[in-house]
Every structure is written in structure tokens, then in C-alpha cells.
Design an enzyme around this catalytic site. Structure first.
Site, PDB file in Angstrom:
ATOM      1  CB  ALA A   1      -0.925  -0.010   1.220  1.00  0.00           C
TER       2      ALA A   1
ATOM      3  CG  HIS B   1       0.035 -13.492 -12.826  1.00  0.00           C
ATOM      4  ND1 HIS B   1       0.544 -12.494 -12.031  1.00  0.00           N
ATOM      5  CD2 HIS B   1       0.936 -14.493 -12.759  1.00  0.00           C
ATOM      6  CE1 HIS B   1       1.713 -12.871 -11.528  1.00  0.00           C
ATOM      7  NE2 HIS B   1       1.976 -14.071 -11.970  1.00  0.00           N
TER       8      HIS B   1
ATOM      9  CD  GLU C   1      -1.560 -12.268  -8.598  1.00  0.00           C
ATOM     10  OE1 GLU C   1      -1.286 -11.155  -9.048  1.00  0.00           O
ATOM     11  OE2 GLU C   1      -0.755 -12.941  -7.913  1.00  0.00           O
TER      12      GLU C   1
ATOM     13  CG  HIS D   1       9.116 -13.590  -3.824  1.00  0.00           C
ATOM     14  ND1 HIS D   1       8.522 -12.440  -4.260  1.00  0.00           N
ATOM     15  CD2 HIS D   1       8.689 -13.762  -2.542  1.00  0.00           C
ATOM     16  CE1 HIS D   1       7.757 -11.938  -3.304  1.00  0.00           C
ATOM     17  NE2 HIS D   1       7.848 -12.713  -2.248  1.00  0.00           N
TER      18      HIS D   1
END
Lengths: 208, 208, 208, 208
Positions: B57, B121, B140, B156
Site C-alpha cells: 500500500a 496470472h 489472484e 522472489h
């Protein structure tokens, strides 16, 4: 009927049972988070075995092609509550959901079976998605206290053993056990508010 | 925001993840029963942690009250396939279901990210039932081969460690690993029919 | 041999597998808590099916009463590692435990099978408690990287399908897949320290 | 004490609980396979929370470094039986195992606590393997009927709420509930042979 065909029939019921167990367990969690107390104590489920389906079909004279229509407990969910009052609360929760459509309800608590059996039964229609599209299934939901469940489990196996010929002395014991359970459930109901309140502080503490 | 509020927001996502895992696992079972081979090899899921949500965010300048709208991977499902071809088959399965509505799709396999990241995705809308009624959530779904997943997991954690400053020699290793994986996936695709056929006879034998 | 007898033989192996999965999963947890990184990524296990045992006994000319002695993979544990180096670390962990006694070890990584198969095998003796007392069993532990496992799984099903007659073009694809995997594992090894370090900060963050 | 230190202390107890649940569940399976009936109906376990440990240490004046010595229920296993007779059978099974060493036993069934609490307690020493070597732990095993467990769970939360000051009318209800449970357990004991026999044919049928 071949095993492959049975599988195609029963797989969607297994899916329905798995989905519903996830959903009811989440209701427990939601209640405990919001109020510290859940009207549902525990959920289990099962798909009827092929041999039980065949037995029931034979006993009730149901032709094989009407099995899914006429046998409404191929998928069964059992919900265990702490108190009799919670049973009616759970029935309300089910009535208010948009993913289960009530087919019918039977209150064997108000109207105990003459065997002593007590439970609240709701049959719902529930949709699952299969490789061939959406399928609407019947699911029987049995709602009981822990004590009622204890009795019902024992009675079920004795029923299964003796069929119509349960000896009198066993039937008598079952009846007095049923009475002890009735007393137990009543005593618990009287102090329900205190227990709920105690468990709620317990849960809140455990979450800290 | 208080922990109690976060819980109210995140609980429905946890429910969505649990339901979807049950549903995709059932697709595996259905395929194996019908064809002996499933395009889905394995399914996992997770709800984003509060700290990851806050981080995202902040990075994307999303105000707290728009979190659920703007962050579309609060609930994440990961589907692992054996072959690249299976990925597109799985995308098709998802498109054909009536309980998931496609919001958008991105094909990072045809259009590999410059980091070397490859995956398909799909973001879907999915409805869950809460004590306060039905809630529509975004989920997702990432679809990958086992090899792509291996690479992505490692990348990642390195990304997380080095942020924007990944040392050149590491980036180079990641790139050559990504190439080895591309070769691996291609070799496997060429003999896909033989493998599928072999696994299908394997499954059938195991079921006997 | 009757099903009841098979059950009596195989039940202790199922127990051994269940206990070992719990124990190896706990090693993962202990490592992650202490170091943020575990040399074991994942553990699975299985008991050989009756038909596979019979097949192996027939192929190797083992009389039924020597099955438990001569077939050392009735109980099988598979440990998946991220890096080749971790495999040797895991072998060390096993050697240092007092509840598993090493029977023998084979290093198919240093000495790849001509099929391309790579893995580290340890056979251990492991004691379980049954209603009839303590029973000492053999358990085969296979330790591999994720990439080796991917290859082995596919090769196994092709082997099963073609027996001794695997077509040349398939064997060639398997060989080049095995080479891609070797490269992959090597690239990963080179940057192992960076990855371990990255994952460790990742885990520590997730625990906060 | 820091969270990291607590983890190092409590992790081995979590391992012990996990191992013991696997082992007792296997006893259930073994009994059902051999006799169609198991004296154990269900097993659960838990590790005491840090806050409960601290509370108990404070209440009993136990210094932090003696916690593992003096608090014998850091790891707790609960075994639920159908009949009172089964409780003593289970105690026997535990005494005969070589992987649990009895520290002491208390029979709160013969000698009911004045609160009405009934259960059979066994404290055992149990060894687990950690990264630092073998560690001997204490585990408290509580053995009860389903009915005793129902009562004990409710009493525990009320006890927790009211501490020493439980109102008289609640105490009275608990006492009459305890009596109903005593009757229930007795009625069940009388027809135990019939029930065991019925359940055994039920299990055998289910296995066919």
C-alpha cells in the site's frame, strides 16, 4: 453399476461435503473472533458408502436411476453444538445463507423419535461445479448436542446389529441413557449464559 | 488499524483460499478419475500478511480504505502444472466455471518479464458467504510449471533481499537458471504425450 | 497371502512413515527457527503397495517370507532440498540421530545411474512400537533436489510404461532434460549463500 | 524470557505431542483392524501456552529455571474412551510400551475430586530427538470417557471465569450434571459387550 459410474455419481457429493466442512468451520472461526463463543462446536461430514446406498435403495424400493432424487442423505453433514438452544441458532444461520436452499426441516428434538433419537434435520440443495458444469445436490445436515450425538452413535450401531430385533434389556438401557442425556442437556441449558460468558473470556484470553 | 479490524477484513479472504483449494484439488481428482492424468499437479494458497499489505500500500500510494479494491493479490492461489501446455488448459477450466468471474489475465509466459519471470496470472472475482452476507473478493491465481515455480520462489526471496540493488553476478546466474528452465520445460513438452500416457497407465494401475 | 495378514505386516511400516514425516517436519521447523533457513525443503513418504511388493519379489526372486528382509523400500521417505549441498547436510543430520541406525548409503549424485538418475539413498533401521511389542523395520530415505525429483518422477512413470523398451527418442529427451537439471542445480549452488541469506531474512520477517 | 528462548524450550514439547498423537492414532487403527473395536475413541493434544505456564508458575511459586521440572503438563495428551472400562485398558497399554516411562498415575475416577472432576491421569517421561541431541520430557496423559470430557471442558471454563468464587447455583448445576454423567457412563457400561460387538461388526462391514 460399475465402479467408474459410481465414482462419477459420488465424486460431486464428496466435493459438496468438503466445501461445506470448510464453510461451517469458517463460521466457527468467525463467531469466535466476533463474540468469543460459537454456536457450532464441531463439524464432520461423510459420503454414504455404495453398500449403504444399495441397502437403503432396496429397503425403500428405489430404482437405481432415482437414487439421487430419493435418497437425500448421500451427502451428510453433522454439526455438534454445546447447548440445545444453539441448535436452533445454527438452523437460523443455514436459513439465511444464499448458497444453501432449504428443501425441508424435521425437528426430532421437539418430536423425539420413539427410539429416543433426538436431532434437528435440515435437507438443503447445494450447487457444486464439475467438469461437466454445475450440479445441484441434496445434502442432509444433522444438528445435535454432543450428548445427543453420543447416544445416537451408540444406538445406530446397536440398530445395525439387531435390525428389528433389539433385545428388551438393551432397549431399556438405551432409554435410561436417553433420559440421563435429556437431564444433562437441561442442566447445561440452565447455566448456558454463564458458560458462554466463561468460554468467551477464555477464548479472548487465548487470542491475546 | 486494529488487529480486530484486520481480522474482519482478512477472514473472508482466508475462507476464499480454503474453498478454492478444496475446489482445485477436486478438479485434480476428477481429471485423474476420468482420464488418469490431471493438468493440475498441485495447488497451494495463502493470504497476504498484514505487513506485506501495508508495504505494498505504501509503495503504490494506496490509501487504507482502498486496499481491497486496489490490491488484487490479498488472496493468492498458486497452481503447479507439469507442462507448459497444461497451463493454458487450466486457464480454460477457470474461464468455464460459473463461480469465478474473470477480471483480467496476464500471460507472462508469452511475454516474459525482463527479470526472467514466467507465469500465467488470472485475477477473478469470487463470492464468499459471511455472517454479514455475501462478499465479492478478488483472488489472484498464478499458474506455472514446477520449474517456473522453482525459479520464481528463489528470485522472489533474492528480490526481497536486494530490493532494487541486486548484484550483477547474481542477476546473471538467475538469468542462466531461467534459460536452463526454459530448455527443461521445452524438452518435457516434446515428450508430453508419452509422459501423459505413461502417468495415466500408472494411475489406473494404482487405482486397481 | 490374505489381506488381513498383509495389513499386519504393512501397518507398522505405515506407522514408521507417519512418525518419520512428523520428525523431519520438525527438523525443518527447528532449523527455520534457529537459522531462518532449513536444508530440508519438504518431506513426503509412502508405503509400497501390495502389488508393487509382489512385483518386486517376483522380479528379484524373493520368497514371501523374506520380503521384509530383502525389500528395503517397503517404507520410503523422500526429502527434497533446495541445493545439492543441503543433501549432504541432511545425510549428516540422519547419521547423528539416535533413533535411526544406518544400514547403508548409496550416492547416486557422485555416481549418477546411466539412466541419468541422481539422488542420495540411505537405508536405516527404525523401531516402532506395536501391540505385540517393538518391531525393527527398514526404511529407505531418498534425498534429492527439487529438480532431481522432477526428473525422477517423470522417468519413473516412463520406465514403468516402457519397461526395458524405452524408445530411443524419449531416452534422448530424458538425457537432455537431465543435463538441463544438472546446469540448473549448479547455477543455484553458485549463488547458494546469497539465496540462503535472502530466505533467512524472509523467514525472520515473516515471523515478526 | 525472550520469545526465541521460549520457542527453544517449547518446540520439543510440540514435537512430543505430534509424535504421540501419531502413535495413539495408530493404536486405534491397530485395534480396529485386529478386533473391530478400539478402547481409544479419539486423541487430541496441546502444548500449554506461554501465558498459562507463567500463570501456573506464579501461582505455585515455581522459579523460571524449574518450569520444565515442576510443571508436568507443558505437553498434554487427552484420550477419549467410550466406556469407563476402556480407560483402564488404555492405562495398561501405556504401561506396556517401551517408549514411555511412567512417572506417576492418579485415578480421579475411583477418587473423584470434590468438584466432581473425573479422569485418569498418567505422567510419563518421553524422549525426543532435537538438533542438540536427545531430550527427555514430561507429558501428562488424561484418559476420560466422552461424557467426563464434556463435563470437564465446561467446568474448566467456569473455573477459569470465577476462580475461587463460583456462585452456589452454578456449582449445584455442575454437580447434578456430574451425576447425570455418572448414570450415563454406568448405563453404557452395562451394555458395553453388546455395543462393542455391534461396533465391531459395523467396522468389519465398513472394511469390506
Amino acid at each position: 453399476m460399475e465402479i467408474q459410474l459410481w465414482r462419477e455419481i459420488l465424486d460431486p457429493y464428496a466435493l459438496a461435503v468438503d466445501e461445506l466442512i470448510v464453510k461451517f468451520n469458517h463460521i466457527i472461526r468467525e463467531y469466535r473472533h466476533l463474540y468469543g463463543y460459537s454456536p457450532i462446536e464441531q463439524v464432520t461430514g461423510r459420503v454414504k458408502t455404495i453398500s449403504s446406498i444399495l441397502e437403503k435403495a432396496q429397503k425403500k424400493n428405489i430404482p437405481l436411476e432415482q437414487i439421487e432424487d430419493k435418497i437425500d442423505d448421500i451427502a451428510g453433514i453433522r454439526i455438534i453444538c454445546q447447548f440445545v438452544e444453539d441448535i436452533y441458532k445454527v438452523a437460523d444461520i443455514i436459513r439465511n445463507r444464499s448458497d444453501m436452499i432449504i428443501k425441508n426441516e424435521i425437528d426430532y428434538i421437539e418430536n423425539m423419535k420413539k427410539s429416543g433419537y433426538r436431532s434437528y434435520h435440515i435437507t438443503v440443495f447445494y450447487d457444486v461445479e464439475t467438469l461437466k458444469g454445475t450440479k445441484r445436490l441434496q445434502v442432509e445436515i444433522q444438528i445435535r448436542t454432543l450428548a445427543m450425538n453420543f447416544w445416537a452413535t451408540i444406538e445406530h450401531s446397536l440398530q445395525y446389529k439387531y435390525k428389528q430385533n433389539m433385545p428388551e434389556h438393551i432397549r431399556e438401557r438405551l432409554t435410561s441413557a436417553a433420559e440421563a442425556i435429556l437431564i444433562l442437556d437441561r442442566e447445561m441449558s440452565v447455566i448456558r449464559d454463564e458458560i458462554m460468558d466463561a468460554q468467551s473470556s477464555f477464548t479472548i484470553k487465548a487470542n491475546m
